[in-house]
Design a protein around this motif. Structure first.
Motif, short mmCIF file in Angstrom:
data_model
loop_
_atom_site.label_atom_id
_atom_site.label_comp_id
_atom_site.label_asym_id
_atom_site.label_seq_id
_atom_site.Cartn_x
_atom_site.Cartn_y
_atom_site.Cartn_z
N ASP A 35 -14.41 -5.01 22.39
CA ASP A 35 -13.06 -4.89 21.85
C ASP A 35 -12.14 -4.55 23.02
O ASP A 35 -12.23 -3.45 23.57
CB ASP A 35 -13.03 -3.79 20.79
N ASN B 73 -18.62 1.68 32.78
CA ASN B 73 -17.21 1.31 32.63
C ASN B 73 -16.64 0.70 33.91
O ASN B 73 -15.77 -0.17 33.85
CB ASN B 73 -16.39 2.52 32.21
N THR C 207 -23.67 0.27 18.93
CA THR C 207 -22.34 0.26 19.52
C THR C 207 -22.14 1.49 20.38
O THR C 207 -22.85 2.51 20.23
CB THR C 207 -21.24 0.23 18.45
N SER D 127 -19.89 7.62 23.02
CA SER D 127 -20.49 7.90 21.72
C SER D 127 -21.20 6.65 21.20
O SER D 127 -20.68 5.55 21.31
CB SER D 127 -19.41 8.32 20.71
N THR D 128 -22.40 6.85 20.65
CA THR D 128 -23.23 5.73 20.26
C THR D 128 -23.52 5.73 18.76
O THR D 128 -23.46 6.77 18.10
CB THR D 128 -24.56 5.75 21.03
N ASN D 129 -23.87 4.54 18.28
CA ASN D 129 -24.24 4.36 16.88
C ASN D 129 -25.32 3.29 16.84
O ASN D 129 -25.23 2.29 17.57
CB ASN D 129 -23.03 3.92 16.07
N THR E 122 -18.77 3.69 22.35
CA THR E 122 -17.34 3.79 22.62
C THR E 122 -17.10 3.92 24.12
O THR E 122 -18.03 4.11 24.90
CB THR E 122 -16.74 5.01 21.90
N SER E 123 -15.83 3.88 24.50
CA SER E 123 -15.49 4.03 25.92
C SER E 123 -15.86 5.43 26.41
O SER E 123 -16.12 5.62 27.60
CB SER E 123 -14.01 3.77 26.14
N ASN F 52 -12.35 -1.10 24.88
CA ASN F 52 -12.56 0.00 23.96
C ASN F 52 -14.05 0.07 23.64
O ASN F 52 -14.86 0.43 24.48
CB ASN F 52 -11.69 -0.19 22.73
N GLY F 53 -14.43 -0.31 22.44
CA GLY F 53 -15.85 -0.28 22.07
C GLY F 53 -16.58 -1.51 22.56
O GLY F 53 -16.01 -2.58 22.74
#
Length: 121
Positions: free
Chosen positions: A98, A73, A50, A56-58, A52-53, A32-33
């Motif tokens: 995760d 991926n 971080t 999306s970034t943070n 996401t799959s 996942n993340g």
């Protein structure tokens, strides 16, 4: 068993760049993340970035505009491109994923062993 192996740390001068990589291997069903965290001496571990799959970034405010997180991926790999490095970026950098394995129904956080990044002249 699942392993996260980081690479790419080292010593760099202020203003320089480094690229960290973290490859996840083992009996992985899905990730996942993914993310990067860091821990400086005498401080708590903190989030760096971080992803996401879906991509999306943070980012933490302290690295926004200087660091870029990305992932492949197909290779179960996450990257952290670090530019304009500062002495305060000195820390051990840990990757996190995760994920679910083929032998469990549960999503579990896995951590790498850490890689040292030192920014100094």
């Amino acid at each position: 068993q699942v392993q996260l192996v980081e690479s790419g740390g080292g010593l760099v001068q202020p203003g320089g760049s480094l690229r960290l990589s973290c490859a996840a291997s083992g009996s992985i069903f899905r990730i996942n993340g993914m993310g990067w965290y860091r821990q400086a001496p005498g401080k708590q571990r903190e989030l760096v970035a971080t992803i996401t799959s879906g991509g999306s970034t943070n980012y933490s405010d302290s690295v926004k505009g200087r660091f870029t997180i990305s992932r492949d991926n197909a290779k179960n790999t996450v990257y952290l491109q670090m530019n304009s490095l500062k002495p305060e970026d000195t820390a051990v950098y840990y990757c996190n994923a995760d994920l679910r394995t083929y032998t469990s129904w549960y999503w579990v956080d896995y951590w790498g062993q850490g890689t040292q990044v030192t920014v100094s002249s």
